[in-house]
Design a protein around this motif. Sequence first.
Motif, PDB file in Angstrom:
ATOM      1  N   PHE A 129      24.473  68.397  46.290  1.00  0.00           N
ATOM      2  CA  PHE A 129      23.903  67.714  45.129  1.00  0.00           C
ATOM      3  C   PHE A 129      22.486  67.214  45.428  1.00  0.00           C
ATOM      4  CE2 PHE A 129      23.642  64.321  41.924  1.00  0.00           C
ATOM      5  CZ  PHE A 129      24.024  65.059  40.812  1.00  0.00           C
ATOM      6  N   LYS A 130      22.240  66.999  46.731  1.00  0.00           N
ATOM      7  CA  LYS A 130      20.897  66.547  47.159  1.00  0.00           C
ATOM      8  C   LYS A 130      20.495  67.360  48.385  1.00  0.00           C
ATOM      9  CE  LYS A 130      21.346  61.739  45.778  1.00  0.00           C
ATOM     10  NZ  LYS A 130      21.396  60.371  46.263  1.00  0.00           N
ATOM     11  N   PRO A 131      19.202  67.468  48.662  1.00  0.00           N
ATOM     12  CA  PRO A 131      18.786  68.216  49.857  1.00  0.00           C
ATOM     13  C   PRO A 131      19.410  67.647  51.136  1.00  0.00           C
ATOM     14  CG  PRO A 131      16.898  67.778  48.441  1.00  0.00           C
ATOM     15  CD  PRO A 131      18.050  67.042  47.843  1.00  0.00           C
ATOM     16  N   SER A 132      19.548  66.328  51.229  1.00  0.00           N
ATOM     17  CA  SER A 132      20.116  65.729  52.455  1.00  0.00           C
ATOM     18  C   SER A 132      21.580  66.160  52.643  1.00  0.00           C
ATOM     19  CB  SER A 132      20.024  64.207  52.402  1.00  0.00           C
ATOM     20  OG  SER A 132      20.815  63.731  51.332  1.00  0.00           O
ATOM     21  N   SER A 166      23.610  78.438  38.911  1.00  0.00           N
ATOM     22  CA  SER A 166      23.251  77.098  38.451  1.00  0.00           C
ATOM     23  C   SER A 166      21.916  76.722  39.077  1.00  0.00           C
ATOM     24  CB  SER A 166      24.315  76.092  38.874  1.00  0.00           C
ATOM     25  OG  SER A 166      23.820  74.783  38.686  1.00  0.00           O
ATOM     26  N   PRO A 167      21.028  76.101  38.283  1.00  0.00           N
ATOM     27  CA  PRO A 167      19.695  75.789  38.834  1.00  0.00           C
ATOM     28  C   PRO A 167      19.629  74.443  39.562  1.00  0.00           C
ATOM     29  CG  PRO A 167      19.758  75.297  36.484  1.00  0.00           C
ATOM     30  CD  PRO A 167      21.119  75.814  36.844  1.00  0.00           C
ATOM     31  N   VAL A 168      20.746  73.701  39.630  1.00  0.00           N
ATOM     32  CA  VAL A 168      20.594  72.293  40.054  1.00  0.00           C
ATOM     33  C   VAL A 168      21.028  71.992  41.495  1.00  0.00           C
ATOM     34  CG1 VAL A 168      20.806  71.422  37.700  1.00  0.00           C
ATOM     35  CG2 VAL A 168      22.852  71.552  39.125  1.00  0.00           C
ATOM     36  N   TYR A 169      21.583  72.934  42.199  1.00  0.00           N
ATOM     37  CA  TYR A 169      22.109  72.594  43.529  1.00  0.00           C
ATOM     38  C   TYR A 169      21.181  73.063  44.653  1.00  0.00           C
ATOM     39  CZ  TYR A 169      26.192  71.626  40.703  1.00  0.00           C
ATOM     40  OH  TYR A 169      27.026  71.118  39.744  1.00  0.00           O
ATOM     41  N   TYR A 170      21.364  72.424  45.834  1.00  0.00           N
ATOM     42  CA  TYR A 170      20.461  72.648  46.966  1.00  0.00           C
ATOM     43  C   TYR A 170      21.137  73.408  48.105  1.00  0.00           C
ATOM     44  CZ  TYR A 170      17.610  69.272  44.513  1.00  0.00           C
ATOM     45  OH  TYR A 170      16.859  68.643  43.557  1.00  0.00           O
ATOM     46  N   GLY A 171      21.922  74.384  47.781  1.00  0.00           N
ATOM     47  CA  GLY A 171      22.615  75.154  48.814  1.00  0.00           C
ATOM     48  C   GLY A 171      24.109  74.870  48.761  1.00  0.00           C
ATOM     49  N   GLY A 172      24.861  75.518  49.640  1.00  0.00           N
ATOM     50  CA  GLY A 172      26.313  75.357  49.577  1.00  0.00           C
ATOM     51  C   GLY A 172      27.004  75.630  50.894  1.00  0.00           C
ATOM     52  N   PHE A 278      34.974  75.468  42.953  1.00  0.00           N
ATOM     53  CA  PHE A 278      33.740  74.711  43.230  1.00  0.00           C
ATOM     54  C   PHE A 278      33.968  73.202  43.205  1.00  0.00           C
ATOM     55  CE2 PHE A 278      32.201  78.407  40.587  1.00  0.00           C
ATOM     56  CZ  PHE A 278      31.529  79.075  41.596  1.00  0.00           C
ATOM     57  N   TRP A 279      33.185  72.485  43.993  1.00  0.00           N
ATOM     58  CA  TRP A 279      32.964  71.063  43.764  1.00  0.00           C
ATOM     59  C   TRP A 279      31.632  70.704  44.369  1.00  0.00           C
ATOM     60  CZ3 TRP A 279      36.910  72.641  47.058  1.00  0.00           C
ATOM     61  CH2 TRP A 279      36.751  72.343  48.397  1.00  0.00           C
ATOM     62  N   ASP A 280      31.155  69.495  44.006  1.00  0.00           N
ATOM     63  CA  ASP A 280      29.855  69.104  44.549  1.00  0.00           C
ATOM     64  C   ASP A 280      30.032  68.032  45.611  1.00  0.00           C
ATOM     65  OD1 ASP A 280      29.865  66.531  43.374  1.00  0.00           O
ATOM     66  OD2 ASP A 280      29.079  67.338  41.501  1.00  0.00           O
ATOM     67  N   SER A 281      28.917  67.676  46.259  1.00  0.00           N
ATOM     68  CA  SER A 281      28.976  66.855  47.462  1.00  0.00           C
ATOM     69  C   SER A 281      28.862  65.356  47.194  1.00  0.00           C
ATOM     70  CB  SER A 281      27.847  67.286  48.410  1.00  0.00           C
ATOM     71  OG  SER A 281      26.602  67.216  47.722  1.00  0.00           O
ATOM     72  N   GLY A 318      30.941  66.882  29.451  1.00  0.00           N
ATOM     73  CA  GLY A 318      30.227  67.993  28.807  1.00  0.00           C
ATOM     74  C   GLY A 318      28.746  67.972  29.191  1.00  0.00           C
ATOM     75  N   LYS A 319      28.160  66.766  29.215  1.00  0.00           N
ATOM     76  CA  LYS A 319      26.738  66.637  29.597  1.00  0.00           C
ATOM     77  C   LYS A 319      26.526  67.096  31.031  1.00  0.00           C
ATOM     78  CE  LYS A 319      24.344  62.948  27.269  1.00  0.00           C
ATOM     79  NZ  LYS A 319      24.109  61.546  27.294  1.00  0.00           N
ATOM     80  N   GLN A 320      27.437  66.660  31.918  1.00  0.00           N
ATOM     81  CA  GLN A 320      27.316  67.066  33.330  1.00  0.00           C
ATOM     82  C   GLN A 320      27.420  68.587  33.449  1.00  0.00           C
ATOM     83  OE1 GLN A 320      30.691  65.025  34.922  1.00  0.00           O
ATOM     84  NE2 GLN A 320      29.635  63.084  35.214  1.00  0.00           N
ATOM     85  N   MET A 321      28.364  69.138  32.701  1.00  0.00           N
ATOM     86  CA  MET A 321      28.613  70.587  32.784  1.00  0.00           C
ATOM     87  C   MET A 321      27.370  71.368  32.326  1.00  0.00           C
ATOM     88  SD  MET A 321      31.561  72.743  30.796  1.00  0.00           S
ATOM     89  CE  MET A 321      30.800  72.649  29.179  1.00  0.00           C
ATOM     90  N   VAL A 322      26.780  70.930  31.206  1.00  0.00           N
ATOM     91  CA  VAL A 322      25.621  71.661  30.675  1.00  0.00           C
ATOM     92  C   VAL A 322      24.403  71.458  31.579  1.00  0.00           C
ATOM     93  CG1 VAL A 322      24.021  71.801  28.713  1.00  0.00           C
ATOM     94  CG2 VAL A 322      26.486  71.703  28.315  1.00  0.00           C
ATOM     95  N   HIS A 323      24.328  70.296  32.238  1.00  0.00           N
ATOM     96  CA  HIS A 323      23.244  70.083  33.209  1.00  0.00           C
ATOM     97  C   HIS A 323      23.376  71.127  34.338  1.00  0.00           C
ATOM     98  CE1 HIS A 323      20.346  68.076  35.723  1.00  0.00           C
ATOM     99  NE2 HIS A 323      21.231  67.968  36.700  1.00  0.00           N
ATOM    100  N   ALA A 324      24.602  71.343  34.808  1.00  0.00           N
ATOM    101  CA  ALA A 324      24.817  72.302  35.905  1.00  0.00           C
ATOM    102  C   ALA A 324      24.710  73.749  35.404  1.00  0.00           C
ATOM    103  CB  ALA A 324      26.181  72.078  36.543  1.00  0.00           C
TER     104      ALA A 324
END
Length: 423
Positions: A129-132, A166-172, A278-281, A318-324
């Motif tokens: 979710f963040k570069p760190s 998705s354009p919002v993540y910093y790797g996986g 999937f899940w985020d960090s 829904g907002k979170q989903m469309v952001h991702a």
Amino acid sequence: MKTIPFWQEDYPRPENLPVFDELPESVDVAIIGGGYTGLSAARTLSKSGASVAVLECEIIGWGASSRNGGITGCDLKAGAQKIFKRYGEKYGHIFWQASLDAVDLIKELVNDEGIDCNFHQDGDLCVAFKPSHFDDFKVDIEWNKKVLNHELHLIPPSELKKEISSPVYYGGLVDDHGAGLHPAKLVYGLAEVAAKYGAQLYERAAVTGLEKAGDGFIVHTQRGRLKAREVIAATNGYTEKLVPGLKSRVIPVGSYSIVTEPLSPELQKEISPKGRMFWDSKWFLNYFRITPGGRLLWGGRNNLSTTLDLEKSARILGKQMVHAFPQLENVPVANTWTGQLGLTFDLMPHIGCVKGVHYAFGYGGHGLHTALYLGRELAQILTGEMTSSPFADIPHQTYFFYRNEPWFMPLAVQFYRLRDWMT
Ligand SMILES: Cc1cc2nc3c(=O)[nH]c(=O)nc-3n(C[C@H](O)[C@H](O)[C@H](O)COP(=O)(O)OP(=O)(O)OC[C@H]3O[C@@H](n4cnc5c(N)ncnc54)[C@H](O)[C@@H]3O)c2cc1C
């Protein structure tokens, strides 16, 4: 938008599920709660020849077991690195192995018991979710390889498109052990298997009281009473004040989900080219996946409360989903629902006994494989097949300030929101 859990709508409880009306006079074991824990215990106990009654206050599978994301994989909620630090190397390895064995138990149910629940082990992807957080993944990879001999794969931002659009993540970080399934098919299938071995299933059979009688209990239910030599509370996030001292061991937490209308095959492939879970960090993480049938399921514990309005939660999710996934902006949401999971103070699942009542609960968001596993393990202790379990060996932490109401949760929410913001 419907407020019925999508999985229950997609695959309703089979009409021919063998449930009973009249309670028997007595059983060896009465199990309170008809989810993965209770039914897994019922399967093992019945197979060993014990007489078992599963007492569910709603319909079989009604709780978290037919409402969850259907995402599974190894590890426990507390996380292997914390577990090693807290319990030492020996127990660290034991708990890690238990989590792997728990996934194998799902495979056993699918392959040996024939439960068709769309199980597929195509791996999972945790997105940074963040570069760190991406830097933390590198440390995780090293640690997993060195300590557990467990391979994880780092996905740099430049390669992420092969995994997720998705354009919002910093790797996986990919774990090949990750798997997905249809939770409602699993819970109803498990009920059928337990019944096949002789477990008697009762619905609308809320347990309302327990009375010590000789070397067992009289179990009072809304259908009447029965005697039981042993009682198991398999109520996890729905544990109430039935047994003094039980509720203070598990905190109910609300988890919320939405699902879209079916996506085109092209959009499914674009979002999830490899069929990963999937899940985020974040600590307040979001979990998401393509369902069998091609919808996007998006879930999270945005607010730990169990009473958030379902339309409001759908708007937040829904907002979170469309952001991702901006490509989902015009895709309608079909269902919004919630369910309660059980959390413990040390984030570990536990097996224990309070006032003579056995329990297994506290899986956090990792309950799919662990609930099945602890249900089996508790049953094996009762049949004498095992003398103990690591989940019973560790102390089950309680605090004087939590007896009935988790009044401190709003404070915990603020704390973890701050943590998500800062780290
Ligand atoms: C929305 C959501 C998403 C989740 N996503 C995931 C995921 O993707 N992966 C994962 O691993 N885990 C996930 N989990 C957690 C997982 O679903 C649970 O940990 C697991 O289902 C717990 O199973 P259980 O049998 O212990 O409890 P439950 O399935 O909740 O069953 C407890 C049952 O006890 C019954 N009960 C309570 N009191 C009484 C009484 N007095 N008498 C009779 N019956 C009673 C309830 O009606 C309920 O049906 C999620 C949970 C939720 C809520």
